[in-house]
Design an enzyme around this catalytic site. Structure first.
Site, PDB file in Angstrom:
ATOM      1  CE  LYS A  53      -3.768  -2.544   2.046  1.00  0.00           C
ATOM      2  NZ  LYS A  53      -4.356  -3.101   3.265  1.00  0.00           N
ATOM      3  CD  GLN A  97      -3.548  -4.891   6.592  1.00  0.00           C
ATOM      4  OE1 GLN A  97      -3.705  -3.830   6.023  1.00  0.00           O
ATOM      5  NE2 GLN A  97      -3.625  -6.047   5.948  1.00  0.00           N
ATOM      6  CG  ASP A 120      -9.887  -0.475   4.866  1.00  0.00           C
ATOM      7  OD1 ASP A 120      -9.511  -0.777   3.723  1.00  0.00           O
ATOM      8  OD2 ASP A 120      -9.307  -0.823   5.903  1.00  0.00           O
TER       9      ASP A 120
HETATM   10  N1  LIG Z   1      -8.171  -2.892   6.891  1.00  0.00           N
HETATM   11  C1  LIG Z   1      -7.859  -3.753   5.941  1.00  0.00           C
HETATM   12  N2  LIG Z   1      -8.056  -3.420   4.660  1.00  0.00           N
HETATM   13  C2  LIG Z   1      -7.724  -4.297   3.665  1.00  0.00           C
HETATM   14  O1  LIG Z   1      -7.903  -3.989   2.462  1.00  0.00           O
HETATM   15  C3  LIG Z   1      -7.173  -5.558   4.022  1.00  0.00           C
HETATM   16  C4  LIG Z   1      -6.984  -5.834   5.381  1.00  0.00           C
HETATM   17  N3  LIG Z   1      -7.352  -4.928   6.311  1.00  0.00           N
HETATM   18  N4  LIG Z   1      -6.461  -7.007   5.764  1.00  0.00           N
HETATM   19  C5  LIG Z   1      -5.999  -7.984   4.822  1.00  0.00           C
HETATM   20  C6  LIG Z   1      -6.720  -7.926   3.509  1.00  0.00           C
HETATM   21  C7  LIG Z   1      -5.986  -8.556   2.347  1.00  0.00           C
HETATM   22  N5  LIG Z   1      -5.771  -7.501   1.396  1.00  0.00           N
HETATM   23  C8  LIG Z   1      -5.055  -7.633   0.202  1.00  0.00           C
HETATM   24  C9  LIG Z   1      -4.831  -6.566  -0.638  1.00  0.00           C
HETATM   25  C10 LIG Z   1      -4.070  -6.694  -1.781  1.00  0.00           C
HETATM   26  C11 LIG Z   1      -3.518  -7.899  -2.117  1.00  0.00           C
HETATM   27  C12 LIG Z   1      -2.696  -7.996  -3.337  1.00  0.00           C
HETATM   28  O2  LIG Z   1      -2.496  -7.034  -4.062  1.00  0.00           O
HETATM   29  N6  LIG Z   1      -2.135  -9.175  -3.666  1.00  0.00           N
HETATM   30  C13 LIG Z   1      -1.299  -9.361  -4.822  1.00  0.00           C
HETATM   31  C14 LIG Z   1      -0.204 -10.353  -4.497  1.00  0.00           C
HETATM   32  C15 LIG Z   1       0.660  -9.930  -3.348  1.00  0.00           C
HETATM   33  C16 LIG Z   1       1.532 -11.085  -2.856  1.00  0.00           C
HETATM   34  O3  LIG Z   1       2.227 -11.663  -3.675  1.00  0.00           O
HETATM   35  O4  LIG Z   1       1.474 -11.387  -1.656  1.00  0.00           O
HETATM   36  C17 LIG Z   1      -2.130  -9.893  -5.975  1.00  0.00           C
HETATM   37  O5  LIG Z   1      -3.228 -10.405  -5.721  1.00  0.00           O
HETATM   38  O6  LIG Z   1      -1.675  -9.802  -7.107  1.00  0.00           O
HETATM   39  C18 LIG Z   1      -3.749  -8.983  -1.314  1.00  0.00           C
HETATM   40  C19 LIG Z   1      -4.517  -8.837  -0.173  1.00  0.00           C
HETATM   41  C20 LIG Z   1      -6.252  -6.329   1.884  1.00  0.00           C
HETATM   42  N7  LIG Z   1      -6.816  -6.507   3.092  1.00  0.00           N
END
Ligand SMILES: Nc1nc(=O)c2c([nH]1)NC[C@@H]1CN(c3ccc(C(=O)N[C@@H](CCC(=O)O)C(=O)O)cc3)C=[N+]21
Length: 281
Positions: A53, A97, A120
């Site tokens: 982020k 988070q 969020d």
């Molecule tokens: N308050 C809060 N807000 C959130 O938005 C939030 C949270 N808590 N807790 C956890 C989850 C999970 N999450 C992700 C966001 C982006 C990818 C992302 O971009 N992943 C990449 C891969 C990254 C990698 O390789 O690990 C993809 O899908 O291409 C994954 C997971 C947001 N979350």
């Protein structure tokens, strides 16, 4: 048959390009958007997301403020981090988070946030606004899913959508979004208490898998040609394990890769909430 790839990475790049222009316009007006993150504990997955982020912010010209607290942080310590970001002019939007360590009261912390800085869209006031269908920052993953479907002209109006998972951040919020008049989908929200999951998913034009159970959705659960969105971010031996089995590719009409699908969209829509909050200043 082979599904059309719903390319979240490419679609997120387009959104970020638009945001970059809007951030520049804000700066001309003397407004500097800034995203704050509060991370409690040292879960490796969460560390990676939060780092991502901050990289995204740098990419579009948004400042970022990172607050990292130990897993042992008390309720009062997290509260004071929230109070500081609420008061900080450099922080125009922020997230806590999730999930938080179990000893913390998540709901009390979310309620303590300034709803105008809720990047969020998960503050109870903003979710309440979504229920009332009035303007509010939208939860990032559900918003990203809707924009990704629109980008690929997957029809939403009149579609039968099955959402698997009733969590606040994805499933439940997505049901609210898709049943607004502007989307007009018919939504079935399935969960661990659903008697016959496959009977529901087989009827769906769009299946959103947000249960957090690796490979829950198999090929024989999907209607040929349906759109399938994989929200799963479980980790098995360090690698991302989605909620959708690989062989679904052969049956689905549209499928998100994972990684490269819903994740990048979530991050782009977080930036979008920050920019929109700054544009309201
Ligand atoms: N308050 C809060 N807000 C959130 O938005 C939030 C949270 N808590 N807790 C956890 C989850 C999970 N999450 C992700 C966001 C982006 C990818 C992302 O971009 N992943 C990449 C891969 C990254 C990698 O390789 O690990 C993809 O899908 O291409 C994954 C997971 C947001 N979350």
């Amino acid at each position: 048959m082979s599904a059309v790839k719903l390319d979240g990475k490419a679609t997120a790049a387009k959104i970020k390009a638009d945001l970059t222009t809007r951030v520049a316009a804000l700066k001309e007006r003397g407004i500097m958007p800034g995203l704050g993150t509060i991370l409690v504990g040292d879960d490796p997955g969460s560390q990676i997301y939060v780092a991502g982020k901050h990289r995204d912010c740098a990419e579009v010209g948004i400042a970022s403020i990172r607050v990292d607290l130990p897993a042992t942080a008390t309720q009062a310590e997290v509260e004071s981090a929230i109070d500081e970001l609420n008061a900080s002019p450099e922080c125009t939007g922020y997230i806590v988070q999730l999930p938080l360590p179990k000893h913390l009261d998540t709901m009390a912390l979310l309620e303590r946030m300034d709803p105008a800085k809720d990047a969020d869209g998960l503050h109870p006031v903003n979710l309440g606004r979504l229920v009332h269908m009035v303007d509010a920052p939208l939860p990032c993953t559900p918003h990203g899913i809707v924009l990704l479907l629109q980008e690929y002209d997957v029809p939403i109006k009149g579609a039968e959508v099955v959402v698997v998972g009733r969590g606040i951040t994805v499933g439940r919020s997505l049901g609210l979004l898709l049943t607004r008049r502007s989307e007009n989908a018919t939504v079935t929200l399935c969960h661990t208490g659903t008697q016959d999951l496959a009977a529901h998913t087989r009827m769906a034009d769009i299946v959103v898998a947000a249960a957090g159970v690796p490979e829950l959705i198999k090929a024989d659960m999907i209607k040929p040609g349906a759109a399938v969105l994989d929200v799963g971010v479980s980790r098995v031996e360090g690698k991302i394990a989605g909620d959708v089995s690989p062989e679904v590719e052969e049956v689905a009409g549209f499928l998100t890769p994972n990684p490269g699908g819903v994740g990048p969209m979530t991050r782009a829509l977080l930036l979008s909430n920050v920019v929109e909050a700054a544009e309201r200043l």
